[in-house]
Design a protein around this motif. Structure first.
Motif, PDB file in Angstrom:
ATOM      1  N   ALA A 172     -16.210  36.918  69.795  1.00 19.37           N
ATOM      2  CA  ALA A 172     -16.983  37.278  70.943  1.00 19.37           C
ATOM      3  C   ALA A 172     -17.536  38.939  71.095  1.00 19.37           C
ATOM      4  CB  ALA A 172     -16.195  36.797  72.445  1.00 19.37           C
ATOM      5  N   GLY A 173     -18.639  38.801  71.612  1.00 22.09           N
ATOM      6  CA  GLY A 173     -19.259  40.326  71.122  1.00 22.09           C
ATOM      7  C   GLY A 173     -19.071  41.073  70.038  1.00 22.09           C
ATOM      8  N   ARG A 174     -19.017  40.353  69.008  1.00 20.25           N
ATOM      9  CA  ARG A 174     -18.964  40.726  67.539  1.00 20.25           C
ATOM     10  C   ARG A 174     -17.617  41.478  67.492  1.00 20.25           C
ATOM     11  NH1 ARG A 174     -24.576  43.049  65.829  1.00 20.25           N
ATOM     12  NH2 ARG A 174     -23.527  42.931  63.803  1.00 20.25           N
ATOM     13  N   LEU A 175     -16.549  41.401  68.413  1.00 22.53           N
ATOM     14  CA  LEU A 175     -15.418  42.224  68.284  1.00 22.53           C
ATOM     15  C   LEU A 175     -13.921  41.367  67.787  1.00 22.53           C
ATOM     16  CD1 LEU A 175     -14.246  44.902  68.916  1.00 22.53           C
ATOM     17  CD2 LEU A 175     -13.674  43.862  71.213  1.00 22.53           C
ATOM     18  N   ILE A 176     -13.291  41.692  66.691  1.00 22.35           N
ATOM     19  CA  ILE A 176     -12.293  41.068  66.276  1.00 22.35           C
ATOM     20  C   ILE A 176     -11.084  41.611  66.803  1.00 22.35           C
ATOM     21  CG2 ILE A 176     -11.050  40.309  64.376  1.00 22.35           C
ATOM     22  CD1 ILE A 176     -13.143  38.486  64.742  1.00 22.35           C
ATOM     23  N   LEU A 177     -10.224  41.133  67.294  1.00 25.03           N
ATOM     24  CA  LEU A 177      -8.742  41.805  67.628  1.00 25.03           C
ATOM     25  C   LEU A 177      -7.832  41.178  67.563  1.00 25.03           C
ATOM     26  CD1 LEU A 177      -9.906  42.875  71.516  1.00 25.03           C
ATOM     27  CD2 LEU A 177      -9.841  44.247  69.131  1.00 25.03           C
ATOM     28  N   SER A 178      -7.820  40.279  66.526  1.00 31.95           N
ATOM     29  CA  SER A 178      -6.808  39.553  66.037  1.00 31.95           C
ATOM     30  C   SER A 178      -6.042  40.589  64.748  1.00 31.95           C
ATOM     31  CB  SER A 178      -7.161  38.305  65.069  1.00 31.95           C
ATOM     32  OG  SER A 178      -7.811  38.471  63.717  1.00 31.95           O
ATOM     33  N   GLY A 179      -4.692  40.061  64.482  1.00 29.49           N
ATOM     34  CA  GLY A 179      -3.778  41.201  63.442  1.00 29.49           C
ATOM     35  C   GLY A 179      -3.953  40.837  62.066  1.00 29.49           C
ATOM     36  N   ASP A 180      -4.983  40.137  61.685  1.00 31.64           N
ATOM     37  CA  ASP A 180      -5.164  39.905  60.247  1.00 31.64           C
ATOM     38  C   ASP A 180      -5.232  41.149  59.543  1.00 31.64           C
ATOM     39  OD1 ASP A 180      -6.291  36.575  59.953  1.00 31.64           O
ATOM     40  OD2 ASP A 180      -6.540  37.547  61.868  1.00 31.64           O
ATOM     41  N   ARG A 181      -4.870  41.565  58.478  1.00 34.67           N
ATOM     42  CA  ARG A 181      -4.845  42.564  57.766  1.00 34.67           C
ATOM     43  C   ARG A 181      -5.868  42.873  56.697  1.00 34.67           C
ATOM     44  NH1 ARG A 181       0.740  44.600  58.373  1.00 34.67           N
ATOM     45  NH2 ARG A 181       1.447  43.426  60.234  1.00 34.67           N
ATOM     46  N   GLY A 182      -5.900  44.131  56.638  1.00 34.18           N
ATOM     47  CA  GLY A 182      -7.186  44.588  55.681  1.00 34.18           C
ATOM     48  C   GLY A 182      -6.423  45.213  54.682  1.00 34.18           C
ATOM     49  N   PRO A 183      -7.379  46.104  53.966  1.00 34.19           N
ATOM     50  CA  PRO A 183      -6.742  46.885  52.831  1.00 34.19           C
ATOM     51  C   PRO A 183      -5.739  47.872  53.268  1.00 34.19           C
ATOM     52  CG  PRO A 183      -9.008  46.630  52.235  1.00 34.19           C
ATOM     53  CD  PRO A 183      -8.804  46.117  53.758  1.00 34.19           C
TER      54      PRO A 183
END
Length: 802
Positions: free
Chosen positions: A711-722
């Motif tokens: 929603a609102g082009r905003l991700i607030l999940s805890g998925d990990r990036g590099p």
């Protein structure tokens, strides 16, 4: 040499070359002109009428170094015309060119030129360096204007050349030339006759000078000259070719007191007796620098300190001890791969070593002021740019009363190697541009703190090039510096001469740290204020509402101070802030707790000694109102007072004998720990659960009835990036929290930094799709933001990701 005599000699010299006149010297300096000492604020009272300069009659004081224009209110806010009068016995046979050497240009004016009342050129100038100080000794951005005089414009007898500035602002002059040459004049600042003047004058009582030699290391940072790189203990950061030398100024004889070509020598300092030399020495085949003493005849070499840590930059203290810089603090540069040096002290035998500074970053070049305080360079950055704040500070010889001497408010420049100028309130130092240069190279400069630490116009750059090092002041008009392989002398106008050059057999080495071998009086002794065995000190704040940028904060609005500790890095593997933050903080900040602020704005509280402490002013909702972007330290048993919140150092509150701060009427408050929250916030552990509970149903990757995914082009999940989680990255780029962002800015307005300025809290009060955070959830978010909004809560993440 008086200005008038100097000008007449110069005129006679150039006349032989068919030049009609040369006003000033082509040396990229305006220091020889009028008003150079008083500077532009005195223009209106010094030049009450039109500026008219008569060649062959007037001294250079009749020509102002600065030419104002319409935007300059200090000169009446109007166009100004400068006129040159000169006589011709006969007309020149060759075409003539009017050449104007400019030192700098502020807001570009339009320049109009006329000869004998007839306009012949008009030009809009271009902006110079962007330095608006109007300092005649500042580096500036030199430029040259060449104008051909019209044929037949000159006449026998008296002639006039007029320069008018319209619109825009001022220019500063280097020289003005009229003659047959049509190219800019060559710039020359060296003056050979200066050597005789120095030896007969300010150096008359100096027979010998000591200095060190060593090779350079390739790292361009000013501080990377000892120890090793974090990625490999065998990758050293020091040079070789070590020698301690003595030069006789009368005979030119060079004596090598100590030679170790596989080792290195640095930082000699002469004792008050004029004979004993303390210096730093790394023996060949070993790694650390240690402190040594040696007699001026090369005898009685004695090692003072030992161990695995580097000790360097020593200076004698009036109580018989030695102040020096050492890596014994066991910390690493927050934004590089080398070790940090902090200020320590020891006795004359190298014993009773005690740390005086708790800085996370480098302290450098301590030296004693005439009043007994220690002047030194302190590099720091608390929630602001890591490359803009390395300026001058003072402390007492026991480490108490650490306070700014000059700088730490305006960004830019490394101010280092500072020492007092005899019989003045000024100090000489190296003004190394930007983030500083290798081996402290920069402009030879002086500064006075008498108008406060923020008055940049008090800095005077003396040299025209940024390649001076290790200055020594004999007077306000006589300086000695190292410059590559040379020992150089400068006067206050920037004129210079070479005193000595290293011989060919010293190939590969530079000359470093020249000092006169002369006795000098001891500075006064300052009594110690520390309590041996104490673990705390105290702070007394007079009024938190008294400050430079506190508009809109009402009395009684601030209820407490959040007390934070900036933690030193035990290692570091990068030049950036990762993995601690995404272009934000470089260090972790620990929550110590809160202390109360009384209704009159006062606070009195205990704090742990020898820690890097800073404060955040909180309102009745525990939201940040004002944030400190520097740090403070108390010694054991010390009570340190401050007037207000970011108050101007050159001002004080009115004295009222009947007024006593409410906080001072009681014992100091202990710091009250904050319950229900860790002292070091960790984003995945502490903050992500709050986002999971409040935000992820809309701002996750799953489709939900509440508006997901994304929603609102905003991700607030805890998925990990590099390196960071998606939520940490997105919160950063969406600016949901407010921190210093590594910007070169200080003293923000109230509620411009920290929790009080963070947009995330606007989403948690029920107005954003009914989301309401609990008090505990808001506490976690507040503390995480007010401790710098780091990603990991541990330095164990350094070098390995999270």
């Amino acid at each position: 040499m008086p200005y008038r005599i100097g000008f007449l000699l110069l005129l006679a010299c150039v006349s032989a070359q068919a030049q009609l006149f040369l006003i000033g010297k082509p040396d990229e300096s305006a220091a020889e002109f009028g008003l150079a000492d008083k500077r532009w604020p005195a223009y209106a009272t010094t030049y009450t009428g039109p500026v008219v300069f008569t060649v062959g009659k007037d001294s250079l004081s009749a020509w102002p170094y600065i030419h104002p224009s319409s935007h300059d209110k200090w000169a009446g806010g109007k166009p100004h015309t400068f006129t040159i009068k000169f006589n011709l016995a006969a007309l020149p046979s060759k075409p003539q060119f009017f050449i104007i050497g400019l030192l700098d240009v502020w807001t570009p004016p339009e320049m109009v030129l006329s000869v004998n009342g007839t306009e012949f050129a008009r030009k809009r100038l271009t902006r110079g360096s962007g330095n608006g100080s109007g300092d005649p000794r500042a580096p500036g951005k030199p430029s040259t204007l060449v104008f051909a005089l019209p044929t037949g414009a000159l006449k026998p007898g008296q002639n006039t050349l007029a320069i008018t500035l319209l619109d825009g602002s001022w220019v500063m002059y280097d020289y003005l030339y009229l003659g047959p040459d049509n190219k800019p004049l060559s710039v020359k600042q060296e003056r050979p006759e200066l050597l005789a003047e120095f030896l007969a004058g300010p150096l008359a009582g100096v027979e010998e000078v000591i200095f060190a030699t060593r090779t350079l290391f390739s790292d361009g940072h000013w501080y990377a000259n000892f120890g090793y790189y974090a990625f490999d203990e065998n990758s050293k950061t020091y040079g070789k070719g070590g020698r301690l030398c003595k030069l006789n100024l009368k005979t030119g004889k060079l004596t090598v007191l100590l030679e170790d070509l596989e080792g290195a020598v640095r930082d000699p300092a002469v004792h008050y007796d004029g004979r004993t030399i303390v210096f730093s020495y790394r023996k060949g085949g070993t790694d650390p620098y240690h402190l040594y003493t040696i007699d001026s005849d090369g005898k009685n070499l004695r090692q003072l300190t030992d161990g695995i840590y580097d000790d360097y930059e020593p200076s004698w203290l009036p109580d018989g001890g030695i102040v020096f810089v050492s890596a014994r603090g066991r910390r690493w540069v927050n934004c590089w791969l080398t070790q940090v040096g902090n200020i320590f002290r020891c006795d004359a035998a190298g014993k009773n070593i005690r740390q005086l500074s708790a800085n996370l970053e480098h302290d450098n070049t301590p030296w004693v002021l005439p009043d007994g305080r220690i002047l030194y360079m302190r590099w720091e950055y608390v929630d602001r740019s890591q490359v803009h704040y390395h300026h001058l500070w003072t402390m007492n010889p026991d480490g108490t009363a650490q306070t700014v001497f000059f700088g730490n408010f305006h960004p830019g420049g490394l101010y280092i190697d500072a020492k007092p100028i005899p019989n003045t309130d000024r100090v000489v130092f190296i003004n190394s541009p930007g983030h500083g240069a290798r081996e402290h190279a920069g402009y030879l400069a002086t500064v006075s703190p008498k108008l406060g630490p923020d008055q940049l116009d008090q800095i005077r750059n003396i040299s025209r090039t940024a390649d001076c090092r290790d200055p020594w002041a004999f007077s306000e008009d006589a300086f000695m510096v190292a410059q590559d392989r040379r020992l150089r002398l400068f006067n206050g106008k920037g004129e210079n001469v070479t005193l000595f050059t290293l011989p060919p057999e010293f190939e590969g080495c530079w000359l470093h740290e020249p000092r006169p071998l002369i006795p000098r009086p001891r500075e006064p002794l300052l009594p110690s204020r520390i309590e041996t065995g104490a673990s705390t000190g105290a702070y007394l704040l007079d009024n938190v509402y008294y400050g430079r940028n506190m508009a809109g904060v009402k009395p009684g609005e601030i209820k407490k101070l959040l007390v934070l500790e900036a933690l030193p890095k035990p290692i570091n593997y990068t030049g950036g802030m990762d993995p601690l933050s995404y272009s934000g903080t470089f260090s972790l900040e620990r929550v110590l707790g809160t202390v109360p602020v009384e209704p009159d704005g006062s606070a009195y509280f205990e704090a742990p000694a020898m820690k890097s402490i800073f404060f955040v002013a909180l309102d009745d909702q525990d939201m940040a109102v004002k944030r400190m972007q520097s740090f403070t330290t108390v010694q054991p048993g010390e009570t340190l007072g401050c007037t207000g919140c970011h108050e101007h150092r050159a001002t004080a509150r009115p004295v009222d004998a009947t007024r006593r701060p409410l906080a001072a009427r009681r014992a100091p408050s202990p710091i009250e720990p904050i319950t229900g929250a860790p002292d070091l916030l960790d984003f995945p552990r502490d903050v992500q659960p709050v986002l999971d509970a409040l935000c992820v149903r809309c701002h996750g990757y799953e489709k939900t009835a509440d508006g997901g995914p994304r929603a609102g082009r905003l991700i607030l999940s805890g998925d990990r990036g590099p390196m960071f989680s998606h939520s940490y990255y997105m919160m950063t780029i969406a600016r949901l929290f407010s921190d210093g962002r590594n910007k070169p800015a200080s003293n923000y307005p109230p509620r411009a930094l920290g929790s009080g300025a963070s947009r995330i809290f606007q989403k948690l009060n029920g107005s954003h799709h009914g989301v309401v955070a609990t008090d505990q959830q808001k506490k976690i978010l507040r503390l995480w933001i007010d401790t710098g909004a780091a990603y990991p809560g541990t330095y164990a993440a350094l070098g390995c990701g999270v």
